[in-house]
Design a protein around this motif. Structure first.
Motif, PDB file in Angstrom:
ATOM      1  N   ASN A 157      -8.262   4.761   0.862  1.00 44.07           N
ATOM      2  CA  ASN A 157      -6.891   4.271   0.691  1.00 44.07           C
ATOM      3  C   ASN A 157      -6.032   5.200  -0.160  1.00 44.07           C
ATOM      4  OD1 ASN A 157      -8.316   1.383   1.337  1.00 44.07           O
ATOM      5  ND2 ASN A 157      -6.138   1.394   1.896  1.00 44.07           N
ATOM      6  N   ASN A 158      -6.172   6.488   0.070  1.00 41.68           N
ATOM      7  CA  ASN A 158      -5.268   7.465  -0.525  1.00 41.68           C
ATOM      8  C   ASN A 158      -4.244   7.902   0.515  1.00 41.68           C
ATOM      9  OD1 ASN A 158      -6.781   8.058  -3.213  1.00 41.68           O
ATOM     10  ND2 ASN A 158      -8.360   8.224  -1.622  1.00 41.68           N
ATOM     11  N   PHE A 189     -15.293   8.666   3.382  1.00 42.57           N
ATOM     12  CA  PHE A 189     -13.832   8.656   3.408  1.00 42.57           C
ATOM     13  C   PHE A 189     -13.378   7.584   4.392  1.00 42.57           C
ATOM     14  CE2 PHE A 189     -15.419  12.856   2.552  1.00 42.57           C
ATOM     15  CZ  PHE A 189     -14.578  13.403   1.602  1.00 42.57           C
ATOM     16  N   PHE A 190     -12.588   6.629   3.936  1.00 48.02           N
ATOM     17  CA  PHE A 190     -12.071   5.644   4.872  1.00 48.02           C
ATOM     18  C   PHE A 190     -10.690   5.149   4.447  1.00 48.02           C
ATOM     19  CE2 PHE A 190     -14.550   3.091   1.857  1.00 48.02           C
ATOM     20  CZ  PHE A 190     -13.736   1.993   1.598  1.00 48.02           C
ATOM     21  N   ASN A 191      -9.926   4.726   5.441  1.00 51.39           N
ATOM     22  CA  ASN A 191      -8.591   4.122   5.260  1.00 51.39           C
ATOM     23  C   ASN A 191      -7.607   5.042   4.533  1.00 51.39           C
ATOM     24  OD1 ASN A 191      -9.674   1.918   6.503  1.00 51.39           O
ATOM     25  ND2 ASN A 191      -9.512   0.534   4.763  1.00 51.39           N
ATOM     26  N   ASN A 192      -7.809   6.336   4.600  1.00 46.47           N
ATOM     27  CA  ASN A 192      -6.832   7.265   4.035  1.00 46.47           C
ATOM     28  C   ASN A 192      -5.754   7.579   5.063  1.00 46.47           C
ATOM     29  OD1 ASN A 192      -8.262   7.989   1.391  1.00 46.47           O
ATOM     30  ND2 ASN A 192      -9.841   8.408   2.918  1.00 46.47           N
ATOM     31  N   VAL A 193      -4.548   7.885   4.592  1.00 43.66           N
ATOM     32  CA  VAL A 193      -3.453   8.327   5.449  1.00 43.66           C
ATOM     33  C   VAL A 193      -3.138   9.771   5.111  1.00 43.66           C
ATOM     34  CG1 VAL A 193      -1.002   8.073   5.982  1.00 43.66           C
ATOM     35  CG2 VAL A 193      -2.447   6.046   5.780  1.00 43.66           C
ATOM     36  N   VAL A 194      -3.143  10.645   6.116  1.00 41.37           N
ATOM     37  CA  VAL A 194      -2.818  12.058   5.925  1.00 41.37           C
ATOM     38  C   VAL A 194      -1.623  12.391   6.815  1.00 41.37           C
ATOM     39  CG1 VAL A 194      -3.650  14.424   5.985  1.00 41.37           C
ATOM     40  CG2 VAL A 194      -5.245  12.558   5.469  1.00 41.37           C
ATOM     41  N   ILE A 195      -0.526  12.774   6.185  1.00 44.00           N
ATOM     42  CA  ILE A 195       0.703  13.123   6.906  1.00 44.00           C
ATOM     43  C   ILE A 195       0.799  14.639   6.934  1.00 44.00           C
ATOM     44  CG2 ILE A 195       3.208  12.873   6.966  1.00 44.00           C
ATOM     45  CD1 ILE A 195       2.772  10.341   5.177  1.00 44.00           C
ATOM     46  N   ILE A 283      -5.473  -8.343   3.710  1.00 47.08           N
ATOM     47  CA  ILE A 283      -5.583  -7.609   4.972  1.00 47.08           C
ATOM     48  C   ILE A 283      -6.103  -6.204   4.681  1.00 47.08           C
ATOM     49  CG2 ILE A 283      -3.724  -8.909   6.061  1.00 47.08           C
ATOM     50  CD1 ILE A 283      -1.896  -6.478   5.554  1.00 47.08           C
ATOM     51  N   ALA A 284      -6.856  -5.646   5.611  1.00 46.46           N
ATOM     52  CA  ALA A 284      -7.333  -4.277   5.471  1.00 46.46           C
ATOM     53  C   ALA A 284      -6.273  -3.331   6.030  1.00 46.46           C
ATOM     54  CB  ALA A 284      -8.653  -4.095   6.212  1.00 46.46           C
ATOM     55  N   PHE A 285      -5.910  -2.318   5.266  1.00 48.16           N
ATOM     56  CA  PHE A 285      -4.848  -1.407   5.685  1.00 48.16           C
ATOM     57  C   PHE A 285      -5.206   0.012   5.279  1.00 48.16           C
ATOM     58  CE2 PHE A 285      -3.983  -2.908   1.441  1.00 48.16           C
ATOM     59  CZ  PHE A 285      -3.519  -1.804   0.765  1.00 48.16           C
ATOM     60  N   ARG A 286      -4.374   0.963   5.722  1.00 46.20           N
ATOM     61  CA  ARG A 286      -4.627   2.371   5.455  1.00 46.20           C
ATOM     62  C   ARG A 286      -3.593   2.921   4.474  1.00 46.20           C
ATOM     63  NH1 ARG A 286      -5.683   1.352  10.917  1.00 46.20           N
ATOM     64  NH2 ARG A 286      -7.701   2.104  11.646  1.00 46.20           N
ATOM     65  N   GLY A 287      -4.030   3.835   3.629  1.00 43.49           N
ATOM     66  CA  GLY A 287      -3.125   4.454   2.667  1.00 43.49           C
ATOM     67  C   GLY A 287      -3.069   3.680   1.371  1.00 43.49           C
ATOM     68  N   ALA A 288      -2.257   4.193   0.434  1.00 47.59           N
ATOM     69  CA  ALA A 288      -2.195   3.638  -0.911  1.00 47.59           C
ATOM     70  C   ALA A 288      -1.245   2.449  -1.027  1.00 47.59           C
ATOM     71  CB  ALA A 288      -1.768   4.733  -1.889  1.00 47.59           C
ATOM     72  N   PHE A 289      -0.488   2.178   0.037  1.00 51.06           N
ATOM     73  CA  PHE A 289       0.545   1.139  -0.008  1.00 51.06           C
ATOM     74  C   PHE A 289       0.272   0.097   1.061  1.00 51.06           C
ATOM     75  CE2 PHE A 289       2.170   5.073  -1.580  1.00 51.06           C
ATOM     76  CZ  PHE A 289       2.940   4.734  -2.688  1.00 51.06           C
ATOM     77  N   GLU A 290       0.199  -1.159   0.653  1.00 49.89           N
ATOM     78  CA  GLU A 290       0.092  -2.216   1.647  1.00 49.89           C
ATOM     79  C   GLU A 290       1.424  -2.328   2.396  1.00 49.89           C
ATOM     80  OE1 GLU A 290      -2.105  -6.395   1.531  1.00 49.89           O
ATOM     81  OE2 GLU A 290      -0.188  -6.446   0.470  1.00 49.89           O
ATOM     82  N   PRO A 291       1.415  -2.325   3.719  1.00 47.60           N
ATOM     83  CA  PRO A 291       2.685  -2.350   4.479  1.00 47.60           C
ATOM     84  C   PRO A 291       3.401  -3.690   4.351  1.00 47.60           C
ATOM     85  CG  PRO A 291       0.790  -2.527   5.954  1.00 47.60           C
ATOM     86  CD  PRO A 291       0.236  -2.263   4.590  1.00 47.60           C
TER      87      PRO A 291
END
Length: 291
Positions: A157-158, A189-195, A283-291
């Motif tokens: 979740n980074n 590594f899981f649920n990370n978002v890479v832009i 809820i399970a989500f990706r990245g550091a911010f819950e949408p």
């Protein structure tokens, strides 16, 4: 904990009740904050800029320390050259169960972290590091770095931004010593978002037991590395995303979490909030911010 780790901890003369908070540190010759031989120190809400301005080193790190928490710090512009360590954070030699969370890392030559272990003494152990809910923006040559045999790391979740004109390894693993090379062993590594608005790749060919699950990529990775249940999104879906100028500006990454969608890989039960401090809704989500 392994038997080696138990013996190692028992042999330490350990300092307790260490809390380093609210400091502003700038233009250090090498490292900025170092904690050695401590039990459960907390390093939080510090601002560090231009650390390691004259010799490579990580801005904030632990050494021979157990259960450290490094939380809510802003670290930027560590290091002057791409060689060497020069990361924002590091669980270094003999660090056990370090947690690196809710930090903002940007423009550091060596990335968000460079986890380290020296192979010259077999008892050395860097084990069980958790890196979660951090933001890395335009962090030099790598985002997630390993130096030596670092074991059982969990990175989840980074949110990572590799901006236009930047060329960065998402994960890099290298030996601490060329004469006695050892590599990362067992990282998840899981649920990370890479832009990816610049160029991104992976560089961890010698590492072992590396697992990837349910990460989200906005943009493409150069060397075509494939992950389990990864989400791939064209980078033009986020045309206006750019590096933040303040903590408040980081909330723009909520949009990336929304686009990446929910994950089937849940966070551990001890996580109660996202990067903004908002209580998680379950809820399970990706990245550091819950949408």
């Amino acid at each position: 904990m392994t038997e080696i780790a138990k013996k190692q901890v028992a042999a330490m003369e350990i300092a307790v009740d260490i809390h380093i908070t609210g400091n502003r540190i700038s233009d250090t010759g090498r490292n900025a904050i170092i904690v050695r031989q401590a039990f459960a120190p907390i390093i939080e809400s510090n601002t560090v800029t231009h650390a390691s301005a004259r010799h490579h080193g990580n801005a904030i790190f632990t050494r021979s320390t157990r259960d450290a928490v490094i939380r809510g710090n802003e670290v930027s512009f560590t290091g002057t050259e791409p060689s060497g360590e020069n990361a924002a954070f590091d669980a270094d030699i003999d660090s056990l169960h370090t947690v690196i969370e809710y930090n903002w890392s940007h423009d550091n030559q060596g990335g968000l972290f460079s986890l380290c272990n020296n192979p010259n003494e077999d008892i050395n152990l860097t084990d069980g590091t958790v890196v979660r809910f951090n933001v890395s923006e335009n962090d030099g040559v790598r985002a997630f770095g390993f130096s030596g045999r670092v074991t059982h790391s969990i990175i989840y979740n980074n949110t990572v931004l590799i901006g236009p004109g930047h060329k960065e390894a998402i994960v890099e693993a290298r030996p601490f010593s060329q004469s006695k090379p050892r590599y990362a062993d067992g990282a998840t590594f899981f649920n990370n978002v890479v832009i990816i608005l610049g160029e991104a790749s992976y560089d961890f060919a010698e590492a072992t037991h590396m697992q990837f699950d349910s990460n989200c990529f906005v943009g493409s990775v150069n060397n075509g590395f494939s992950e389990t249940r990864a989400i791939a999104i064209p980078r033009d879906v986020l045309p206006n995303i750019s590096a933040a100028k303040s903590w408040n500006g980081l909330s723009a990454y909520k949009e990336a979490a929304r686009i990446c969608g929910p994950s089937s890989h849940r966070e551990p039960d001890d996580v109660g909030k996202d990067f903004t401090g908002a209580k998680l809704r379950g809820i399970a989500f990706r990245g550091a911010f819950e949408p």
